[in-house]
Design an enzyme around this catalytic site. Sequence first.
Site, short mmCIF file in Angstrom:
data_model
loop_
_atom_site.label_atom_id
_atom_site.label_comp_id
_atom_site.label_asym_id
_atom_site.label_seq_id
_atom_site.Cartn_x
_atom_site.Cartn_y
_atom_site.Cartn_z
N GLU A 173 66.41 40.40 43.98
CA GLU A 173 66.65 39.00 43.63
C GLU A 173 68.08 38.67 44.04
O GLU A 173 69.03 38.99 43.33
CB GLU A 173 66.44 38.79 42.13
CG GLU A 173 65.01 39.01 41.67
CD GLU A 173 64.05 38.00 42.26
OE1 GLU A 173 64.50 36.90 42.68
OE2 GLU A 173 62.84 38.29 42.31
N CYS A 207 72.33 31.39 40.41
CA CYS A 207 71.91 31.74 41.77
C CYS A 207 71.02 30.68 42.40
O CYS A 207 70.92 30.60 43.63
CB CYS A 207 71.22 33.09 41.79
SG CYS A 207 69.75 33.19 40.75
#
Length: 429
Positions: A173, A207
Amino acid sequence: MDPFEDTLRRLREAFGVGRTRPAEFRAAQLQGLGRFLRDNRQRLQDALAEDLGKFTKLGSAFIRKEPFGLVLIIAPWNYPLNLTLVPLVGAIAAGNCVVLKPSEISKGTEKVLAELLPQYLDQSCFAVVLGGPQETGRLLEHKFDYILFTGSPRVGKIVMAAAAKHLTPVTLELGGKNPCYVDDNCDPQTVANRVAWYRYFNAGQTCVAPDYVLCSREMQERLLPALQSAITRFYGDDPQNSPSLGRIINQKHFKRLQGLLGCGRVAIGGQSDESARYIAPTVLVDVQETEPVMQEEIFGPILPLLTVSSLDEAIAFINRREKPLALYAFSNNNQVVNQLLDRTSSGSFGGNEGFIYLTLPTLPLGGVGNSGMGRYHGKFSFDTFSHHRACLLSPAGMERLNEIRYPPYSDWSQQLIRWAMSSQSCTLL
């Protein structure tokens, strides 16, 4: 001459113009594949007879979801509890043992997890390990059965290289620069409210936050006062004293962000206070694509605005960069939003919305290309940490029913096998 260059270029060009995306195209190709099998059945059977030639039938087929074994979860600092425990839930639910590595940067959360979490879990099956990059490097020298890492693409490559030595599967990720396209046909204040909230949430240390805005020169002039209005409404005239605005995680990241304030021209904000690790909600204009603020994920409360002359130029700008973790499009025209969706690639997509999709357990979180691989959240977490084992159970008796598959093959048995294959009750090996 590279014998593959022309072929690969031709295929990439076809994918780039979206030839394979329409459902009608996919259906037509599958129909063509079906015709190939029907029209050339005899030639294929002859070829199989020449090369290999064998068939099988009967049994109970199913998929058994089994734990991988020993899982390593390496968590980030920006959401140190959520991004540690959410994957842990999936790993536990799938039946794995887990080594949990919280971030050493978020020291407070790391300490609580290390001291208290083992009291609530079976310590023979779960462990929390501490340390920085050196300790993590040593940890990665060991063999794990699955690794999930959340962090930067740079460190993601290190994790993947370490996993490759043991052929360990990974979910990465990662981050990236998430584009946000703002069409001329929209209400600038509505866009400003949403973009500002998602950009400055957690002081921009998210993010999936919009990392930069692409819009026309005219929309930029309309958007700037709307962004100023939204920032003032959210955080007051003095954002530094607002309890709703977070702080930068440490001095290292503060210094990095302070350096980015020199890119382009500050149109809103720009203030900073090192002692408080405070960066004001900031908007930059006149930013060049080659400047540092456009070369790295910002991960802070800074929003660059770049101007483009058209939707096509915006899409070209997005597509010549690495694939982002998220992409956002704002327009009153659904066709504009759908064009962004159809002609780009990203881990996730928001049309007239930000990353609120993270609250939906029915949607996965995951990147593509440079922004990561694999996905989790909700049931996707269980599936990620499970090996999908293909199983076939056949009865020990009733051998007479299986005799048709054994050689020698008579004309009658071959006809029966062909019939079984055509009715999709037999698998060709």
